[in-house]
Design a protein around this motif. Structure first.
Motif, mmCIF file in Angstrom:
data_model
loop_
_atom_site.group_PDB
_atom_site.id
_atom_site.type_symbol
_atom_site.label_atom_id
_atom_site.label_comp_id
_atom_site.label_asym_id
_atom_site.label_seq_id
_atom_site.Cartn_x
_atom_site.Cartn_y
_atom_site.Cartn_z
ATOM 1 N N PHE A 58 0.847 -1.190 0.000
ATOM 2 C CA PHE A 58 0.000 0.000 0.000
ATOM 3 C C PHE A 58 0.879 1.234 0.000
ATOM 4 O O PHE A 58 1.919 1.289 0.667
ATOM 5 N N SER A 59 0.477 2.234 -0.766
ATOM 6 C CA SER A 59 1.205 3.489 -0.750
ATOM 7 C C SER A 59 0.217 4.622 -0.932
ATOM 8 O O SER A 59 -0.774 4.480 -1.650
ATOM 9 N N SER A 60 0.478 5.736 -0.256
ATOM 10 C CA SER A 60 -0.440 6.864 -0.401
ATOM 11 C C SER A 60 0.335 8.147 -0.590
ATOM 12 O O SER A 60 1.494 8.254 -0.180
ATOM 13 N N THR A 61 -0.314 9.086 -1.231
ATOM 14 C CA THR A 61 0.329 10.378 -1.445
ATOM 15 C C THR A 61 -0.703 11.500 -1.444
ATOM 16 O O THR A 61 -1.833 11.309 -1.901
ATOM 17 N N HIS A 71 4.387 7.035 -9.105
ATOM 18 C CA HIS A 71 5.437 6.737 -8.123
ATOM 19 C C HIS A 71 4.838 5.933 -6.958
ATOM 20 O O HIS A 71 5.416 4.940 -6.506
ATOM 21 N N GLU A 75 5.790 2.270 -5.585
ATOM 22 C CA GLU A 75 6.159 2.038 -4.180
ATOM 23 C C GLU A 75 5.330 0.896 -3.588
ATOM 24 O O GLU A 75 5.840 0.049 -2.863
ATOM 25 N N ALA A 79 6.754 -2.595 -2.169
ATOM 26 C CA ALA A 79 6.411 -3.000 -0.794
ATOM 27 C C ALA A 79 5.814 -4.402 -0.790
ATOM 28 O O ALA A 79 6.178 -5.248 0.029
ATOM 29 N N TYR A 339 -7.531 8.796 2.783
ATOM 30 C CA TYR A 339 -6.800 8.230 1.634
ATOM 31 C C TYR A 339 -5.536 7.507 2.073
ATOM 32 O O TYR A 339 -5.088 6.578 1.408
ATOM 33 N N SER A 340 -4.944 7.961 3.206
ATOM 34 C CA SER A 340 -3.661 7.381 3.613
ATOM 35 C C SER A 340 -3.822 6.120 4.469
ATOM 36 O O SER A 340 -2.842 5.613 5.009
ATOM 37 N N ASP A 341 -5.039 5.644 4.628
ATOM 38 C CA ASP A 341 -5.280 4.394 5.364
ATOM 39 C C ASP A 341 -5.733 3.312 4.394
ATOM 40 O O ASP A 341 -6.514 3.586 3.481
ATOM 41 N N GLU A 342 -5.262 2.080 4.624
ATOM 42 C CA GLU A 342 -5.741 0.984 3.784
ATOM 43 C C GLU A 342 -7.050 0.457 4.379
ATOM 44 O O GLU A 342 -7.258 0.547 5.584
#
Lengths: 464, 442
Positions: A58-61, A71, A75, A79, A339-342
């Motif tokens: 998981f990746s967040s931006t 990107h 990532e 991961a 958005y930054s949480d899975e």
């Protein structure tokens, strides 16, 4: 937005989920006549989850340019690949489901956006002042209005394409009473999924303020209960807290897999036959529950999930991964706070279904016990041992409700408590709409039910 | 763009829109995380997160907006100014003047820049395997290892201009022990450090494992009124939280603290001394400046039971015509509040073992699960991982046991504090023996 997300997902290798989420929270707080907060918080970004070699990455931006998103996708891929080397039990896949496609929004009467900032400020100011000026022993008061307005775009490589709007306003009142160096607090809070008219549908702001003041003042002269195991009547709010905190968490499939108390108990009696326990995405029985979720964050349309049916354990709460493992359909319980949480397995609106008893009948049957109203907060373990704070506790002696007690906590093993249940009333209310649940990330939930009678431990003062 | 440049752009933008005073707080963080679930690696993740908190005053009215995308800076400033325009006047709405700041050493480890997902995975696996190999009955329900680098900058229209970079590694492990039908109490252990070489996940895992195995075979205890020993974790949730609430100048000024006008008074037994120092090199709560760009003043909050200091930010300080103690706290998504830095309770004279030996009938509270009300001081909650103490020895682990009391009354009933202390993230806390607590067995 769709064009951008579709462009990014075209670079993906393997199962991918891309979620854009913009959470706008506007708040006003006035305490003791002063504006402490008038704020507008926007948190937006994209969270990308991939499944590679049976492992999630998981990746967040918060950077929304195409290059930043690609990107992030890379990532997430790295991961997942790196973690897959060490992951023992690989994800066996995701359960197939009819994934959501289209636009989704809850029923909103009189949208909060159509009310001006001036009107909201004026309401918070008036209500805070009303509490403070209602009695000379009210030393301080707080009034908070908060609205959370969410927009999401969820796109998965296996077909979910959902655009979701949400509106969840809240209103809180707190009064602080002081007398003879003694300080007490009375508080009320409401929260709904819906609009301005839905928020104040049950109780007006003035009523909430009056109730907060009355409780703060009454608590000043209340005494402590004696700690004991006793018969209790729980109001819909406290029933909701048991339904959510003590029972609900133990049936979340991730908890079940790590050995919660209900592991291997499907089909068994776990509660009294009077108890039917449900977790639902849409609002049931009464509208505008605070935890309404129409489509979960994996793109699965939500449903009414019966967990305990007349005392028998029937279902756990699932995301697509656990549903595949258990060989059932996903229940739409995968949720992410921002958005930054899975997405993880979370509850929505959790409740016990109403029965047929009259409340008066439940009370009159208690020789010695307590009437508990208004949950303050709670915790529970995987073994279903729980502890809740209760806002108001009244003695019941010989079938009559008596004096108010202070500082009450109830505790017990939730399934034992539900097995002891011998009466369920026909009323139904949502009681936790202003509540949040914490499980490594937050979630807006609601819970409720009827009045029920059961046995629990009351924390209190020991003589000595 | 550098953070200070972003702050400066925001400052100019807000001024153009009519703000009379502006503060821009910008943060940019990178983090890596590996999660454990059900005795296995669950997920590896990375995150890039930007944030800007925009506070403006117009005609002494407050407006605050926050954005997570630097590209939305202009819209953020517009929202903040619009809110300020409609807010009531408050004469105390004023931003601080700059104060000289000194860099706090050891907040940043250059090695953290090269900390990869692979290294985070190695640490996570080491933590998981250490706990699992301690005893086969242990189930690790959840765990996490996180590495984070944060850059922050503040500029305000009165001339404050500060920036800092810090690194932070935090990890936790939680779960239970399952022995046949017996399930232990749920327990967790965590730690946080600033340097790669300080990471010690094995100690964390072993401490966790010992806790859950020890709590197997728990029984319901006895109801009585008497002595309890609070562990550092429960001192954090019961004692520290109440003190921090009551010395918060905003709570004092809003009539919500019982310690109003009590400076110099005895509020606790003489064995209690409490300090807060945000300038400790390498401290997890350390920073050269607070949320408003002011250096934190080290405070002795309680000295031998006497209340000695309150914590202020600029707003609350101005109301009392004094200067801020540098305790403005919060992130980019809120107006600066008030909070601690590195909170410590001074060590006592007795060892932890001696504390236990001195108790005839009592309870050792390893974790308190409850909702203490810091305003009234009332608490009532469940003892987790607790032990019944009989005649100076730990007799049996407890379940379904509740404690109840009023923390402010109990401050005067602290009869001893341990020599040993434990780091609980940014706090350093001892074991505390308190008399007259109500204990209820289920």
């Amino acid at each position: 937005m769709w064009d951008l997300l579709e462009e990014v997902i075209s670079h993906a290798k393997g199962w991918t989920e891309i979620r854009y989420h913009n959470k706008l929270v506007n708040s006003i707080t006035i305490r003791k006549g002063e504006l402490e907060e008038s704020s507008s918080i926007e948190k937006k970004g994209v969270g990308i989850r991939v499944l590679i070699n049976g492992t999630f990455g998981f990746s967040s931006t918060s950077q929304l340019k195409k290059e930043s998103l690609i990107h992030a996708l890379n990532e997430a891929t790295v991961a997942a690949r790196d973690a897959s080397v060490n992951k023992k039990k690989k994800v066996k896949g995701l359960q197939t489901a009819e994934l959501a496609s289209g636009d989704f929004k809850p029923e909103v009467n009189d949208p909060v956006e159509s009310h001006s900032l001036e009107e909201k400020l004026s309401l918070v100011k008036t209500i805070e002042e009303q509490m403070r000026k209602s009695s000379p022993i009210i030393q301080s008061a707080i009034c908070i209005y908060r609205e959370s307005l969410d927009e999401k775009f969820i796109l998965t490589s296996d077909g979910a394409r959902a655009h979701i709007l949400d509106s969840k306003p809240e209103f809180r009142t707190t009064a602080v009473a002081v007398k003879d160096n003694e300080m007490q607090m009375g508080a009320r809070a409401i929260g709904v999924t819906g609009g301005w008219a839905d928020l104040f549908h049950e109780e007006s702001p003035e009523e909430l303020a009056d109730k907060s003041v009355k409780l703060a003042i009454d608590l000043l002269s209340a005494s402590y209960p004696e700690g004991e195991k006793a018969w209790v009547i729980l109001d819909p709010g406290v029933v909701g807290l048991i339904a959510h905190e003590a029972i609900g968490h133990t049936v979340e499939a991730d908890w079940v897999l790590s050995g919660s108390i209900v592991k291997d108990k499907l089909g068994q009696f776990v509660a009294s036959e009077l108890v039917t326990h449900v977790d639902s995405g849409p609002s049931q029985i009464e509208p505008h529950a605070g935890g309404v979720v129409l489509v979960d964050d994996e793109g699965v349309p939500t449903q009414r999930t019966v967990i305990i049916d007349h005392g028998v354990l029937r279902s756990y709460l699932h995301n697509r991964e656990s549903a595949k493992l258990f060989g059932v359909s996903p229940t739409g319980n995968a949720r992410a706070w921002s958005y930054s949480d899975e997405p993880i397995i979370r509850m929505r609106n959790t409740y016990i279904e109403p029965g047929t008893s009259e409340l008066e009948e439940l009370i009159s049957g208690v020789k010695h016990g307590y009437f508990l109203k208004g949950p303050v907060g709670g915790q529970a373990d995987a073994n279903a041992e729980f502890m809740f704070g209760v806002r108001e506790a009244y003695h019941i002696e010989n079938g009559k409700v008596g004096e108010l007690m202070r500082g009450v906590t109830i505790s017990g093993q939730a399934f034992d408590v539900l097995k002891s249940c011998d009466g369920v009333s026909h009323e139904f209310k949502w009681g936790l709409g202003a509540g949040y649940c914490g499980k490594s990330q937050r979630a807006k939930v609601d819970a409720g039910g009827p009045y029920i009678r059961c046995k629990a431990i009351i924390g209190g003062k020991q003589k000595g | 763009m550098e953070l200070l440049e972003i702050c400066d752009t925001g400052l100019k933008e807000a001024k153009k829109l009519g703000a009379e005073e502006t503060e821009i707080y910008a943060v940019s963080s990178k983090h890596l995380e590996v999660n454990i679930e059900k005795n296995d690696i669950q997920l590896a993740r990375s995150q890039i997160e930007d944030g800007v908190g925009i506070r403006v005053f117009k005609d002494k009215g407050l407006g605050f907006a926050s954005i997570s995308d630097f590209g939305a800076l202009k819209q953020g400033c517009q929202r903040a100014v619009e809110l300020a325009r409609q807010s009531p006047k408050d004469p105390y709405n004023k931003l601080p003047e700059p104060v000289e700041i000194k860099k706090v050493p050891n907040l940043y480890d250059p090695k953290s820049e090269n900390f990869s997902t692979k290294l985070a995975l190695e640490q996570t696996i080491s933590m998981l395997e250490t706990a699992r190999s301690y005893d086969s009955r242990i189930t690790v329900d959840r765990g996490m290892f996180q590495a984070e680098i944060t850059q922050e900058a503040i500029i305000n229209s009165s001339g404050v201009q500060v920036e800092e970079t810090s690194s932070f590694f935090v990890y936790y492990i939680m779960g239970m022990a399952v022995d046949g039908k017996q399930v232990s109490s749920f327990a967790y252990e965590f730690d946080g450090v600033r340097f790669v070489d300080e990471i010690d996940v094995k100690k964390c895992a072993n401490d966790f494992a010992r806790k859950v195995i020890d709590s197997l075979g728990a029984t319901k205890g006895e109801s009585f009124k008497g002595q309890v020993i609070l562990s550092p974790e429960s001192v954090g949730s019961l004692v520290a939280s109440a003190i921090l609430f009551s010395v918060n100048a905003n709570n004092l000024q809003k009539g919500m603290s019982r310690w109003k006008g009590k400076l110099g008074s005895q509020v606790a037994s003489t064995s209690l001394t409490v300090e807060d120092n945000g300038l400790i090199p390498g401290g997890l709560g350390s920073s050269a400046f607070d949320r408003e760009g002011i250096p934190p003043s080290p405070l002795t909050i309680i000295e031998q039971g006497k209340l000695n200091a309150y914590m202020y930010n600029t707003y609350t300080a101005l109301k009392e015509k004094r200067s801020s103690t540098g305790h403005a706290a919060g992130g980019t998504t809120s107006v600066p509040g008030i909070g601690p830095t590195n909170f410590t309770i001074k060590e006592g004279k007795t060892t932890k073992d001696e504390l236990i030996k001195g108790v005839k009938q009592g309870v050792l509270v390893n974790r308190f699960a409850g909702f203490p009300n810091p305003l009234t001081g009332e608490f009532s909650g469940v003892v987790k991982g607790g032990w019944l103490i009989k005649n100076g020895t730990l007799a049996t682990p407890l379940c379904e046991t509740l404690i109840q009391g009023n923390i402010y009354d109990l401050f005067t009933k602290i009869s001893a504090i341990s020599k040993e202390r434990k780091k609980v993230l940014s706090s350093l806390l001892p074991w505390i023996l308190i008399d007259d607590v109500s204990v209820t067995a289920g």
